[in-house]
Design a protein around this motif. Structure first.
Motif, PDB file in Angstrom:
ATOM      1  N   LEU A 186     115.063  18.111 -11.797  1.00 57.52           N
ATOM      2  CA  LEU A 186     114.739  16.854 -11.142  1.00 57.52           C
ATOM      3  C   LEU A 186     114.456  17.067  -9.659  1.00 57.52           C
ATOM      4  N   ALA A 187     115.160  18.000  -9.046  1.00 58.99           N
ATOM      5  CA  ALA A 187     114.941  18.274  -7.627  1.00 58.99           C
ATOM      6  C   ALA A 187     113.541  18.806  -7.387  1.00 58.99           C
ATOM      7  N   THR A 188     113.039  19.594  -8.332  1.00 57.18           N
ATOM      8  CA  THR A 188     111.685  20.114  -8.159  1.00 57.18           C
ATOM      9  C   THR A 188     110.665  18.996  -8.201  1.00 57.18           C
ATOM     10  N   LEU A 189     111.020  17.904  -8.840  1.00 60.03           N
ATOM     11  CA  LEU A 189     110.120  16.762  -8.909  1.00 60.03           C
ATOM     12  C   LEU A 189     110.254  15.868  -7.687  1.00 60.03           C
ATOM     13  N   SER A 190     111.307  16.059  -6.914  1.00 60.84           N
ATOM     14  CA  SER A 190     111.603  15.112  -5.853  1.00 60.84           C
ATOM     15  C   SER A 190     110.601  15.127  -4.716  1.00 60.84           C
ATOM     16  N   SER A 191     109.838  16.189  -4.577  1.00 61.07           N
ATOM     17  CA  SER A 191     108.895  16.235  -3.467  1.00 61.07           C
ATOM     18  C   SER A 191     107.462  16.024  -3.916  1.00 61.07           C
ATOM     19  N   VAL A 192     107.300  15.555  -5.151  1.00 61.24           N
ATOM     20  CA  VAL A 192     105.945  15.388  -5.664  1.00 61.24           C
ATOM     21  C   VAL A 192     105.805  14.049  -6.347  1.00 61.24           C
ATOM     22  N   SER A 193     104.573  13.669  -6.556  1.00 59.75           N
ATOM     23  CA  SER A 193     104.294  12.469  -7.315  1.00 59.75           C
ATOM     24  C   SER A 193     102.958  12.642  -8.011  1.00 59.75           C
ATOM     25  N   VAL A 194     102.651  11.731  -8.899  1.00 62.76           N
ATOM     26  CA  VAL A 194     101.471  11.880  -9.736  1.00 62.76           C
ATOM     27  C   VAL A 194     100.254  11.276  -9.054  1.00 62.76           C
ATOM     28  N   ALA A 195      99.187  12.058  -8.970  1.00 61.23           N
ATOM     29  CA  ALA A 195      97.826  11.601  -8.737  1.00 61.23           C
ATOM     30  C   ALA A 195      97.566  10.807  -7.473  1.00 61.23           C
ATOM     31  N   HIS A 196      98.120  11.173  -6.368  1.00 59.56           N
ATOM     32  CA  HIS A 196      97.726  10.477  -5.159  1.00 59.56           C
ATOM     33  C   HIS A 196      97.143  11.462  -4.187  1.00 59.56           C
ATOM     34  N   GLY A 197      96.251  10.982  -3.390  1.00 60.70           N
ATOM     35  CA  GLY A 197      95.708  11.787  -2.316  1.00 60.70           C
ATOM     36  C   GLY A 197      96.109  11.132  -1.016  1.00 60.70           C
ATOM     37  N   SER A 198      96.240  11.895   0.013  1.00 62.32           N
ATOM     38  CA  SER A 198      96.597  11.303   1.295  1.00 62.32           C
ATOM     39  C   SER A 198      95.318  11.038   2.074  1.00 62.32           C
ATOM     40  N   CYS A 199      94.425  10.304   1.463  1.00 60.12           N
ATOM     41  CA  CYS A 199      93.108  10.018   2.018  1.00 60.12           C
ATOM     42  C   CYS A 199      93.091   8.629   2.620  1.00 60.12           C
ATOM     43  N   GLY A 200      94.058   8.308   3.378  1.00 60.50           N
ATOM     44  CA  GLY A 200      94.126   6.984   3.965  1.00 60.50           C
ATOM     45  C   GLY A 200      95.254   6.192   3.359  1.00 60.50           C
ATOM     46  N   ASP A 201      95.357   4.990   3.802  1.00 61.89           N
ATOM     47  CA  ASP A 201      96.467   4.143   3.397  1.00 61.89           C
ATOM     48  C   ASP A 201      96.037   3.237   2.250  1.00 61.89           C
ATOM     49  N   THR A 202      95.981   3.795   1.041  1.00 63.32           N
ATOM     50  CA  THR A 202      95.626   3.015  -0.138  1.00 63.32           C
ATOM     51  C   THR A 202      96.889   2.505  -0.813  1.00 63.32           C
ATOM     52  N   ASN A 203      96.730   1.508  -1.665  1.00 66.64           N
ATOM     53  CA  ASN A 203      97.886   1.005  -2.422  1.00 66.64           C
ATOM     54  C   ASN A 203      98.501   2.126  -3.252  1.00 66.64           C
ATOM     55  N   LEU A 204      97.655   2.908  -3.906  1.00 67.20           N
ATOM     56  CA  LEU A 204      98.166   3.980  -4.755  1.00 67.20           C
ATOM     57  C   LEU A 204      98.954   4.993  -3.933  1.00 67.20           C
ATOM     58  N   HIS A 205      98.459   5.326  -2.776  1.00 68.38           N
ATOM     59  CA  HIS A 205      99.183   6.268  -1.919  1.00 68.38           C
ATOM     60  C   HIS A 205     100.572   5.709  -1.587  1.00 68.38           C
ATOM     61  N   GLY A 206     100.643   4.427  -1.290  1.00 66.18           N
ATOM     62  CA  GLY A 206     101.935   3.795  -1.007  1.00 66.18           C
ATOM     63  C   GLY A 206     102.867   3.855  -2.205  1.00 66.18           C
ATOM     64  N   TYR A 207     102.334   3.573  -3.392  1.00 68.70           N
ATOM     65  CA  TYR A 207     103.167   3.642  -4.596  1.00 68.70           C
ATOM     66  C   TYR A 207     103.674   5.061  -4.815  1.00 68.70           C
ATOM     67  N   MET A 208     102.810   6.031  -4.576  1.00 71.44           N
ATOM     68  CA  MET A 208     103.204   7.422  -4.795  1.00 71.44           C
ATOM     69  C   MET A 208     104.252   7.868  -3.771  1.00 71.44           C
TER      70      MET A 208
ATOM     71  N   ARG B 256     113.548  11.627  -5.339  1.00 74.34           N
ATOM     72  CA  ARG B 256     114.588  12.330  -4.558  1.00 74.34           C
ATOM     73  C   ARG B 256     115.948  11.680  -4.772  1.00 74.34           C
ATOM     74  N   GLN B 257     115.971  10.348  -4.668  1.00 71.54           N
ATOM     75  CA  GLN B 257     117.236   9.628  -4.828  1.00 71.54           C
ATOM     76  C   GLN B 257     117.785   9.784  -6.246  1.00 71.54           C
ATOM     77  N   MET B 258     116.908   9.715  -7.226  1.00 73.40           N
ATOM     78  CA  MET B 258     117.342   9.882  -8.611  1.00 73.40           C
ATOM     79  C   MET B 258     117.921  11.281  -8.819  1.00 73.40           C
ATOM     80  N   SER B 259     117.240  12.268  -8.276  1.00 71.18           N
ATOM     81  CA  SER B 259     117.696  13.644  -8.400  1.00 71.18           C
ATOM     82  C   SER B 259     119.092  13.811  -7.796  1.00 71.18           C
ATOM     83  N   SER B 260     119.296  13.235  -6.626  1.00 72.40           N
ATOM     84  CA  SER B 260     120.611  13.315  -5.986  1.00 72.40           C
ATOM     85  C   SER B 260     121.684  12.651  -6.833  1.00 72.40           C
ATOM     86  N   ALA B 261     121.345  11.512  -7.408  1.00 77.37           N
ATOM     87  CA  ALA B 261     122.305  10.803  -8.250  1.00 77.37           C
ATOM     88  C   ALA B 261     122.651  11.619  -9.491  1.00 77.37           C
TER      89      ALA B 261
END
Length: 143
Positions: A12-34, A42-47
């Motif tokens: 789970l920790a390895t997943l904590s720094s990643v998310s699915v399918a977002h690009g940091s190409c500006g401030d899009t809704n999807l980027h915010g969700y990701m 991260r929080q889930m992994s810690s728990a």
């Protein structure tokens, strides 16, 4: 027994720094969700690491909501590739299928957490990693 919990937490920790399918190409809704997904992972992994499966379940619920919101958006990569018509429809269908599959995995993870099933938690964390890889390799733009 603690080794299996630790192994699941490491996955789970390895997943904590990643998310699915977002690009940091500006401030899009999807980027915010990701970004929300990244934080909640991260929080889930810690728990999970601390054995607090009730709290982990709360974060899984938040992750599901973020993925549901993401389902109704398009990755920036679609614009970068100039997708239209049938090509856009096909990519959108693949994207929605990945999001739905990820939500199903998270729902299964909630069940495993409720049942304190450490083996299933480990297995489902691995599935989340696979979803992440597919999402990033298929839908993440390089801006």
């Amino acid at each position: 027994m603690k080794k299996s919990l630790l192994a699941g937490a490491i996955l789970l920790a390895t997943l904590s720094s990643v998310s699915v399918a977002h690009g940091s190409c500006g401030d899009t809704n999807l980027h915010g969700y990701m970004q929300d997904i990244k934080s909640d992972m991260r929080q889930m992994s810690s728990a999970v690491k601390s054995g607090d499966f009730d709290t982990a379940t709360e974060y899984v619920d938040q992750l599901i909501v973020s993925f549901q919101k993401s389902r109704n958006t398009h990755p920036h990569q679609f614009e970068m590739d100039g997708l239209e018509g049938e090509a856009l429809a096909q990519q959108t269908e693949q994207y929605v299928e990945l999001i739905d599959s990820t939500i199903k995995t998270l729902e299964d993870l909630n069940v495993a957490l409720a049942e304190n099933d450490k083996k299933a938690i480990r297995q489902l964390a691995g599935e989340m990693g696979k979803h992440r890889k597919v999402g990033h390799s298929t839908f993440k733009g390089s801006c």
